[in-house]
Design an enzyme around this catalytic site. Structure first.
Site, PDB file in Angstrom:
ATOM      1  N   ARG A 119       0.862  -1.175   0.000  1.00  0.00           N
ATOM      2  CA  ARG A 119       0.000   0.000   0.000  1.00  0.00           C
ATOM      3  C   ARG A 119       0.903   1.231   0.000  1.00  0.00           C
ATOM      4  NH1 ARG A 119       2.406   1.882   3.813  1.00  0.00           N
ATOM      5  NH2 ARG A 119       0.910   3.553   3.750  1.00  0.00           N
ATOM      6  N   GLY A 120       0.262   2.411  -0.129  1.00  0.00           N
ATOM      7  CA  GLY A 120       1.037   3.642  -0.282  1.00  0.00           C
ATOM      8  C   GLY A 120       1.084   3.958  -1.775  1.00  0.00           C
ATOM      9  N   ALA A 121       0.775   5.223  -2.118  1.00  0.00           N
ATOM     10  CA  ALA A 121       0.561   5.572  -3.527  1.00  0.00           C
ATOM     11  C   ALA A 121       1.722   5.185  -4.458  1.00  0.00           C
ATOM     12  CB  ALA A 121       0.241   7.055  -3.634  1.00  0.00           C
ATOM     13  N   ARG A 174      -7.243  -0.375  -6.852  1.00  0.00           N
ATOM     14  CA  ARG A 174      -7.597   0.697  -5.896  1.00  0.00           C
ATOM     15  C   ARG A 174      -7.831   1.985  -6.701  1.00  0.00           C
ATOM     16  NH1 ARG A 174      -4.230   1.169  -0.451  1.00  0.00           N
ATOM     17  NH2 ARG A 174      -6.162   2.154   0.246  1.00  0.00           N
ATOM     18  N   GLN A 200      -1.835   2.432  10.024  1.00  0.00           N
ATOM     19  CA  GLN A 200      -0.548   2.554   9.312  1.00  0.00           C
ATOM     20  C   GLN A 200       0.513   3.228  10.186  1.00  0.00           C
ATOM     21  OE1 GLN A 200      -3.509   3.159   7.921  1.00  0.00           O
ATOM     22  NE2 GLN A 200      -3.532   2.757   5.734  1.00  0.00           N
ATOM     23  N   ASP A 212      -2.035  11.032  -2.088  1.00  0.00           N
ATOM     24  CA  ASP A 212      -2.436   9.997  -3.044  1.00  0.00           C
ATOM     25  C   ASP A 212      -2.811  10.581  -4.398  1.00  0.00           C
ATOM     26  OD1 ASP A 212      -2.970   8.780  -0.217  1.00  0.00           O
ATOM     27  OD2 ASP A 212      -2.707   7.132  -1.649  1.00  0.00           O
ATOM     28  N   ASN A 219      -5.446  12.480   0.617  1.00  0.00           N
ATOM     29  CA  ASN A 219      -4.508  11.651   1.383  1.00  0.00           C
ATOM     30  C   ASN A 219      -5.323  10.856   2.398  1.00  0.00           C
ATOM     31  OD1 ASN A 219      -1.797  10.801   2.009  1.00  0.00           O
ATOM     32  ND2 ASN A 219      -1.953  11.971   3.904  1.00  0.00           N
ATOM     33  N   LYS A 220      -4.636  10.062   3.175  1.00  0.00           N
ATOM     34  CA  LYS A 220      -5.279   9.171   4.149  1.00  0.00           C
ATOM     35  C   LYS A 220      -6.340   9.884   4.974  1.00  0.00           C
ATOM     36  CE  LYS A 220      -4.956   5.708   4.515  1.00  0.00           C
ATOM     37  NZ  LYS A 220      -5.980   4.846   3.853  1.00  0.00           N
TER      38      LYS A 220
END
Ligand code: MRU
Length: 340
Positions: free
Chosen positions: A49-51, A92, A193, A234, A244-245
């Site tokens: 995960r993570g852009a 995603r 996270q 993101d 973002n998150k």
């Protein structure tokens, strides 16, 4: 430069090794993926995960497809790989890096002398460029933060979320090399996270970090312990609005109220040049099971959960966007376009 302490992804020559981030920090286990469908599942299920990391994983997924279909005729090969690109694109929705990487792979696929080897070269370049961008952003961001009292970060934006080193966490690594200062990390509910990945990753590098509950952020700011919130992204719209998150928007509002500065750190592969504002960013909704205590997961339960996993922070709440091509202060369309 430092050796990267942890790697989310490793290319073996015939498979993609993916560190299963769902099991961290208890277990550090790599699984081998040999086809694009498996990689798409690893992205969807957040093993990776993570852009930037999902963009790079998807690029290697395309290489796996190219290898798997290598004995087909050129036309069939292109069609088969194209079908796997479509599967990867559905993994995603929010991080634009996934689509930027797949677009680059698609262009490589349609070049005249495309082969699995040329696709691998493209994926490896995306991977290497991301690491280089992170080091460049680390320096630029650290310049801005010089003399800071303390920093709060959100989610995980480190080596685990990127090709290596990290975006926001890369800046924090670079700052820390210049000046030891207090680093705070939000838990980042519901997937944790911050609690499971960020403080673990910092500890691997010998950087002390203090974990806070997400709900403690306002009180931390009020205490005067931090003067910067540093986060990743993101997807960034041309006017600087930043997805973002989930929870980043709350932090931005709190930061404004307390006179704390907000830095967004992201490579230019995170800018979506096709959208003017954040209003059109697709926000991923994940299953309520990821949020809801198991006792409510029954038929006819009166309790459900709303689980958007990203939010959009308006540009006016952002002090600076740091990219590998430069820093945009008080982001606006004019400033962001100067990076193009
Ligand atoms: O749902 P995740 O863990 O993929 O979300 C990650 C984030 O929101 C990060 O802040 C963002 O991708 C930047 S990572 C360098």
């Amino acid at each position: 430069m430092d050796i990267l302490s942890v790697q989310a992804l490793q290319w073996t020559g015939s498979a993609l090794k993916v560190l299963d981030q769902r099991q961290l920090p208890d277990t550090c286990r790599y699984d081998d993926y040999a086809d694009a469908t498996g990689v798409a599942e690893a992205i969807f299920s957040m093993r990776v995960r993570g852009a930037p990391a999902i963009g790079i994983a998807a690029a290697y997924g395309v290489v796996l497809s190219a290898l798997q279909h290598a004995d087909e005729s050129l036309g069939d090969w292109r069609q088969s790989v194209q079908a796997d690109i479509a599967i990867l694109a559905k993994s995603r929705p929010t991080a634009v890096n996934l689509f930027t990487a797949l677009d680059a792979m698609q262009m490589a696929l349609h070049q005249e002398h495309a082969t699995p080897a040329t696709l691998l070269a493209c994926a490896e370049k995306l991977h290497a460029d991301d690491i280089a961008a992170n080091y460049a952003m680390g320096e630029l961001g650290a310049n801005l933060v010089a003399g800071a009292k303390g920093i709060l970060t959100h989610c995980n934006t480190g080596a685990l979320a990127t090709g290596g080193y990290g975006t926001a966490l890369g800046v924090i690594r670079s700052v820390y090399q210049r000046q030891a200062l207090p680093i705070y990390a939000d838990e980042t509910r519901p997937w944790l996270q911050g609690a499971r990945l960020t403080v673990w990753e910092l500890a691997q590098d010998g950087i002390p970090a203090t974990l806070i509950a997400d709900s403690a952020a306002a009180w931390l700011m009020k205490s005067g312990a931090i003067d910067w919130v540093i986060v990743g992204a993101d997807r960034i719209a041309v006017n600087g609005d930043t997805a973002n998150k989930i929870g980043t928007y709350s932090l931005a509002v709190l930061a404004k109220h307390h006179g704390v500065k907000l830095m967004v750190v992201a490579p230019t592969t995170t800018i979506d040049w096709s959208i003017d504002t954040g209003a059109s960013i697709a926000i991923e909704q994940r299953h309520q099971n990821e949020l809801l205590p198991a006792c409510y997961l029954t038929n006819n339960s009166l309790v459900s959960a709303w689980n958007p996993v990203f939010d959009v922070t308006p540009a006016e709440l952002i002090t600076a966007i740091v990219t590998e091509r430069g820093v945009v202060l008080n982001p606006s369309a004019h400033g962001v376009r100067s990076l193009q």
